[in-house]
Design an enzyme around this catalytic site. Structure first.
Site, PDB file in Angstrom:
ATOM      1  N   HIS A 182       0.855  -1.195   0.000  1.00 39.59           N
ATOM      2  CA  HIS A 182       0.000   0.000   0.000  1.00 39.59           C
ATOM      3  C   HIS A 182       0.888   1.241   0.000  1.00 39.59           C
ATOM      4  O   HIS A 182       1.725   1.421   0.879  1.00 39.59           O
ATOM      5  CB  HIS A 182      -0.927  -0.008   1.220  1.00 39.59           C
ATOM      6  N   GLU A 185       1.697   3.862   3.023  1.00 39.02           N
ATOM      7  CA  GLU A 185       2.199   3.343   4.299  1.00 39.02           C
ATOM      8  C   GLU A 185       3.730   3.394   4.293  1.00 39.02           C
ATOM      9  O   GLU A 185       4.413   2.378   4.231  1.00 39.02           O
ATOM     10  CB  GLU A 185       1.643   1.926   4.509  1.00 39.02           C
ATOM     11  N   ARG A 240      -3.270   4.757  -2.050  1.00 35.18           N
ATOM     12  CA  ARG A 240      -3.131   3.411  -1.474  1.00 35.18           C
ATOM     13  C   ARG A 240      -2.850   2.325  -2.528  1.00 35.18           C
ATOM     14  O   ARG A 240      -2.021   1.449  -2.327  1.00 35.18           O
ATOM     15  CB  ARG A 240      -4.443   3.073  -0.742  1.00 35.18           C
ATOM     16  N   HIS A 310       2.585  -3.634   6.704  1.00 39.14           N
ATOM     17  CA  HIS A 310       1.680  -2.496   6.472  1.00 39.14           C
ATOM     18  C   HIS A 310       1.812  -1.498   7.631  1.00 39.14           C
ATOM     19  O   HIS A 310       2.524  -1.729   8.592  1.00 39.14           O
ATOM     20  CB  HIS A 310       0.226  -2.974   6.466  1.00 39.14           C
ATOM     21  N   GLU A 384       0.922  -4.727  11.049  1.00 37.23           N
ATOM     22  CA  GLU A 384       0.523  -3.319  10.924  1.00 37.23           C
ATOM     23  C   GLU A 384       1.388  -2.547  11.911  1.00 37.23           C
ATOM     24  O   GLU A 384       1.216  -2.692  13.119  1.00 37.23           O
ATOM     25  CB  GLU A 384      -0.955  -3.140  11.285  1.00 37.23           C
TER      26      GLU A 384
END
Ligand code: ARG
Ligand code: ZN
Length: 422
Positions: A182, A185, A240, A310, A384
């Protein structure tokens, strides 16, 4: 006397400027918690009809009562949006009053500023810089690092992975780490660079990384989505998806993490090219996801651990995200994620949630982690990284080291467990 005069002139100018603040001149991040269904509807409407970028949740359909929404509001729609919120008595909190400044800070290359004191790895880097770094790293470590071209992007940029291989043991296993699927990020590619640098610097110094590199080769793909990443540096920091063009609309980009063949485009993804969770025209329709899938298919007998990085929200997720069913080795995966999260809490005092994707956040079919798992890579995780919303995608460069070190601890913890178990 003259200095005093100049001082007054400037002071008054400043006061004037401050008084003139009836129109917002800054991009902002708002945090809004809808209290009623009406609030939910208003927020869905705002995030789809106005020029804003929804940070959290990933798509308007997931907005629900009593759950925080993070919304990026550019200066030119700020007044309209705040008006709308006020008219419907929806309260908001300004998370970031001046996102422009943060964005500027992140793209500044202060390597030439001797006062900055930050290293190469504590800054964000343009795609060109990252390509340069890839070449240089391989060139400087010819016995340990090789460049592998795994494919090319929609706009024909090369997808380079680095293979770290510290010895020639037979039957050696491997792990795969990809970053930057993405585009917005940014701390994710920063982590891949951090990981490679750490491996090269701390082999034979840190016991854990030494044990890992003695027993596994590591494939690192620093930027899975180079076209999107480039676009976040030049045109839209909040992008994104990738940059592929659709035949039916003017909306651009496929969510590469909805484009893999794992319950593809069921609930949690969308056939609408204008959404952030557009799944593409068929599984692996995109050259980026296809390249990764092809590589893993041809290396599935050696790759035992799949990691995809991510941000943001601080979570360690594992399959499944595309179904509520439990993975066959759910207990193992849970135990590994839990141990990693506990270590982060103990050593860095940061909280990471963990669990199966679908139960921990939301349905997200077509993800690379579920696909890799179904391919037979039984240890598959989505990380994440920082933070939990304070800066969101705009994590300041001064936080890169903290974010990467704790993620590194999690990677080491999990990789050691995989070596132990297999
Ligand atoms: N925030 C990530 C996304 O929306 C979560 C990924 C979790 N795993 C998954 N297979 N979707 O893509
Ligand atoms: Zn992501």
């Amino acid at each position: 006397m003259a200095t005093l005069l100049i001082f007054f002139v400037f002071m008054n100018l400043d006061v004037l400027l401050r008084m003139g603040h009836c129109t917002e001149t800054r991009d902002q991040i708002l945090s809004i918690t809808p209290k009623t269904q009406e609030h939910v509807d208003i927020l869905r409407n705002i995030s789809t009809q106005y020029e804003t970028a929804l940070w959290q949740p990933v798509s308007p359909q997931y907005i629900k009562e009593e759950t925080q929404v993070h919304l990026f509001v550019p200066a030119n729609s700020s007044e309209t949006v705040k008006d709308l919120l006020q008219r419907h008595a929806v309260t908001h909190e300004v998370l970031l009053a001046n996102a422009n400044e943060l964005i500027e800070m992140q793209t500044r290359n202060d390597s030439t500023d001797p006062r900055s004191g930050s290293t190469f790895y504590e800054r964000y880097h343009s795609l060109e810089d990252i390509y340069y770094w890839i070449n240089r790293t391989a060139h400087d470590n010819p016995n340990r690092v090789k460049i592998i071209l795994v494919g090319s992007s929609y706009e024909k940029r090369p997808l380079y992975a680095l293979k770290l291989s510290f010895n020639n043991r037979t039957n050696k296993k491997a792990m795969w780490i990809d970053c930057g699927i993405h585009a917005r990020e940014w701390v994710s590619p920063a982590f891949c660079l951090w990981f490679v640098h750490y491996s090269l610097s701390f082999y034979n110094i840190n016991q854990d990384i030494t044990h890992i590199l003695d027993n596994m080769d590591v494939y690192v793909l620093p930027v899975l989505n180079p076209d999107g990443y480039k676009y976040t540096w030049t045109s839209n920091r909040m992008w994104r998806k990738n940059r592929s063009i659709s035949k039916t609309t003017s909306c651009i980009g496929v969510d590469l993490n909805r484009n893999f063949d794992a319950n593809w485009c069921t609930e949690g993804a969308s056939h609408d090219p204008c959404t952030e969770i557009y799944c593409g025209t068929f599984p692996e329709s995109e050259p980026e996801s296809q390249a990764v899938a092809n590589f893993l298919r041809s290396h599935k007998d050696t790759v035992q651990l799949y990691l995809t990085i991510h941000s943001y929200s601080q979570m360690l997720l594992f399959p499944y995200s595309c179904t509520l069913e439990e993975a066959e080795n759910h207990r193992d995966l849970l135990e590994m994620a839990q141990e990693a999260a506990q270590k982060i809490r103990r050593y860095y005092r940061n909280i990471y949630r963990y669990g199966a994707g679908a139960k921990t956040i939301y349905f997200a079919p077509g993800g690379s982690d579920d696909w890799a798992y179904n391919l037979g890579i039984k240890y598959s995780f989505t990380f994440e990284l920082q933070d939990r919303g304070r800066y969101g995608f705009l994590l300041p460069p001064s936080h890169i080291s903290g974010a990467c070190n704790e993620a590194l601890l999690a990677v080491k913890t999990i990789a050691l467990k995989v070596i132990q178990k297999t």
